[in-house]
Design an enzyme around this catalytic site. Sequence first.
Site, PDB file in Angstrom:
ATOM      1  N   CYS A  71      -4.576 -13.867  -1.360  1.00  0.00           N
ATOM      2  CA  CYS A  71      -4.753 -12.347  -1.675  1.00  0.00           C
ATOM      3  C   CYS A  71      -4.257 -12.828  -3.162  1.00  0.00           C
ATOM      4  O   CYS A  71      -3.401 -13.387  -3.087  1.00  0.00           O
ATOM      5  CB  CYS A  71      -4.387 -11.688  -1.071  1.00  0.00           C
ATOM      6  SG  CYS A  71      -2.887 -11.603  -0.660  1.00  0.00           S
ATOM      7  N   GLU A 118      -3.262  -0.497  -3.916  1.00  0.00           N
ATOM      8  CA  GLU A 118      -5.174  -1.245  -4.440  1.00  0.00           C
ATOM      9  C   GLU A 118      -6.406  -0.878  -3.601  1.00  0.00           C
ATOM     10  O   GLU A 118      -6.240  -0.448  -3.062  1.00  0.00           O
ATOM     11  CB  GLU A 118      -4.363  -2.992  -3.327  1.00  0.00           C
ATOM     12  CG  GLU A 118      -3.218  -3.059  -4.576  1.00  0.00           C
ATOM     13  CD  GLU A 118      -2.762  -4.350  -4.047  1.00  0.00           C
ATOM     14  OE1 GLU A 118      -2.285  -5.178  -4.451  1.00  0.00           O
ATOM     15  OE2 GLU A 118      -3.363  -5.053  -3.052  1.00  0.00           O
TER      16      GLU A 118
END
Length: 185
Positions: A71, A118
């Site tokens: 990620c 996010e």
Amino acid sequence: MTPPSPAVEWVQLVDDQDRPTGRAEKLDAHRRGLLHRAFSVFVFDTAGRVLLQRRADGKYHSGGLWTNTCCGHPQPDQPLRDEARRRLGEEMGFDCALTVISSLRYRLPVIGALTEHEFDHVLCGIYAGDPRPDPLEASAWRWLDWPQLLTEVAQAPESYTPWLREILARCLPALDTWIHDHCTR
């Protein structure tokens, strides 16, 4: 505008529709809870096992927790898929084709008074081999049957990163479909 220093990691700030609104230094964005673009990569083998990494203990948050293959945050104004592949190489030591299968927004607290706020793009790929992770990024890795991952996360959620749990809770149908369409069992 002064170009960003190469020593500083920048993130692309976005609105709730993933439209760029500016940039911020990565740690500052997490301290202030600013909405920014991110990606979460799930790499599978042809049997449908997912490659997990255990975040290195020295990471500034969530060290020692298990998470998806890779990620990160695309550099501002850079193509998402290219940036995800770049980061996959940096973290796990290999490259593979990636497909965006879903996206979601979340605001999750993480250790140290930081916030993962996010707009996260979920990407999937296939890889036949073993990774060569950077030990500063991942302290361990394992291939795990997809149903077993779901069981383990349900039984011991504290062993997994908050964003992995959120992705599984909200994007499971898209992930299941991708596995069904791309992996032989």
